[in-house]
Motif scaffolding. Structure first.
Motif, mmCIF file in Angstrom:
data_model
loop_
_atom_site.group_PDB
_atom_site.id
_atom_site.type_symbol
_atom_site.label_atom_id
_atom_site.label_comp_id
_atom_site.label_asym_id
_atom_site.label_seq_id
_atom_site.Cartn_x
_atom_site.Cartn_y
_atom_site.Cartn_z
ATOM 1 N N UNK A 166 0.647 -1.116 -0.156
ATOM 2 C CA UNK A 166 0.344 0.231 0.029
ATOM 3 C C UNK A 166 0.601 1.233 -0.227
ATOM 4 N N UNK A 167 0.903 1.793 -0.850
ATOM 5 C CA UNK A 167 1.691 3.746 -0.823
ATOM 6 C C UNK A 167 0.606 4.390 0.483
ATOM 7 N N UNK A 168 1.526 5.005 0.446
ATOM 8 C CA UNK A 168 1.207 6.351 1.358
ATOM 9 C C UNK A 168 1.886 7.794 0.698
ATOM 10 N N UNK A 169 1.071 8.044 0.951
ATOM 11 C CA UNK A 169 1.233 10.226 0.101
ATOM 12 C C UNK A 169 2.143 10.872 1.677
ATOM 13 N N UNK A 170 2.460 11.878 1.175
ATOM 14 C CA UNK A 170 2.816 13.052 2.062
ATOM 15 C C UNK A 170 3.211 14.250 1.196
ATOM 16 N N UNK A 171 1.712 15.298 0.958
ATOM 17 C CA UNK A 171 2.269 16.719 0.443
ATOM 18 C C UNK A 171 2.907 17.819 1.385
ATOM 19 N N UNK A 172 3.279 18.384 1.070
ATOM 20 C CA UNK A 172 3.923 19.670 1.390
ATOM 21 C C UNK A 172 4.129 20.543 0.368
ATOM 22 N N UNK A 173 4.159 21.683 0.696
ATOM 23 C CA UNK A 173 4.561 22.574 -0.586
ATOM 24 C C UNK A 173 3.968 24.366 -0.008
ATOM 25 N N UNK A 174 2.467 23.884 0.217
ATOM 26 C CA UNK A 174 1.653 24.368 1.053
ATOM 27 C C UNK A 174 1.963 25.338 1.796
ATOM 28 N N UNK A 175 0.804 26.851 1.833
ATOM 29 C CA UNK A 175 1.255 27.375 2.671
ATOM 30 C C UNK A 175 0.501 29.568 2.624
ATOM 31 N N UNK A 176 1.463 29.966 3.001
ATOM 32 C CA UNK A 176 0.406 31.394 2.332
ATOM 33 C C UNK A 176 1.630 31.715 1.186
ATOM 34 N N UNK A 177 0.990 32.569 0.377
ATOM 35 C CA UNK A 177 1.721 32.429 -1.118
ATOM 36 C C UNK A 177 1.085 34.275 -1.682
ATOM 37 N N UNK A 178 2.196 34.652 -2.343
ATOM 38 C CA UNK A 178 1.272 35.727 -2.574
ATOM 39 C C UNK A 178 0.114 35.319 -3.776
ATOM 40 N N UNK A 179 -0.540 36.341 -4.180
ATOM 41 C CA UNK A 179 -1.221 36.514 -5.316
ATOM 42 C C UNK A 179 -0.585 36.127 -6.773
ATOM 43 N N UNK A 180 -0.596 36.020 -7.270
ATOM 44 C CA UNK A 180 0.211 35.772 -8.669
ATOM 45 C C UNK A 180 1.575 34.839 -8.477
ATOM 46 N N UNK A 181 1.623 34.620 -7.467
ATOM 47 C CA UNK A 181 2.750 33.285 -7.000
ATOM 48 C C UNK A 181 2.819 32.210 -7.691
ATOM 49 N N UNK A 182 3.756 30.737 -7.647
ATOM 50 C CA UNK A 182 4.305 30.459 -8.339
ATOM 51 C C UNK A 182 5.422 29.211 -7.268
ATOM 52 N N UNK A 183 4.336 29.242 -6.262
ATOM 53 C CA UNK A 183 5.003 27.374 -5.121
ATOM 54 C C UNK A 183 4.285 26.104 -6.297
#
Length: 127
Positions: A1-18
């Protein structure tokens, strides 16, 4: 069974590129077609992007086409979502999902297609 963990979100500015990442473990990543979905408050979880097992085929929701790019690095067991030109409708919890498949070049856009989900990462846009 694969487990998945997301990251990289948070507060970003409008027009930003996360860039969001989804780290997979516990399974052979290269055997899975992968997808990104998002869910905003009060709304249903919706399809964002998908990539085939081979990485050679991708699909995008019309709302993100031309702004988001999905990719995968099988050597790192990681799925990515490069976001750009963020709009007010983009803030949501973003989820990655995995589907075990024998089909190299097929992507999947339905929530029901995927058996494995991460816990999500919140993306908030500041004005």
């Amino acid at each position: 069974q694969v487990q998945l963990v997301e990251s990289g979100g948070g507060l970003v500015q409008a027009g930003g590129s996360p860039r969001l990442s989804c780290a997979a473990s516990g399974g052979t990543f290269s055997l899975y077609a992968m997808g990104w979905f998002r869910q905003a408050p009060g709304k249903e979880r919706e399809f964002v992007a998908a990539i085939s097992r081979s990485g050679g085929s991708t699909s995008y929701a019309d709302s993100v086409k031309g702004r988001f790019a999905v990719s995968r690095d099988d050597a790192k067991n990681t799925l990515y979502l490069q976001m750009s030109s963020l709009k007010p409708e983009d803030p949501a919890v973003y989820y990655c999902a995995a589907k075990l498949t024998t089909r190299d070049a097929v992507w999947y856009v339905g929530r029901g297609d995927y058996a494995h989900w991460g816990q999500g990462t919140q993306v908030t846009v500041s004005s």
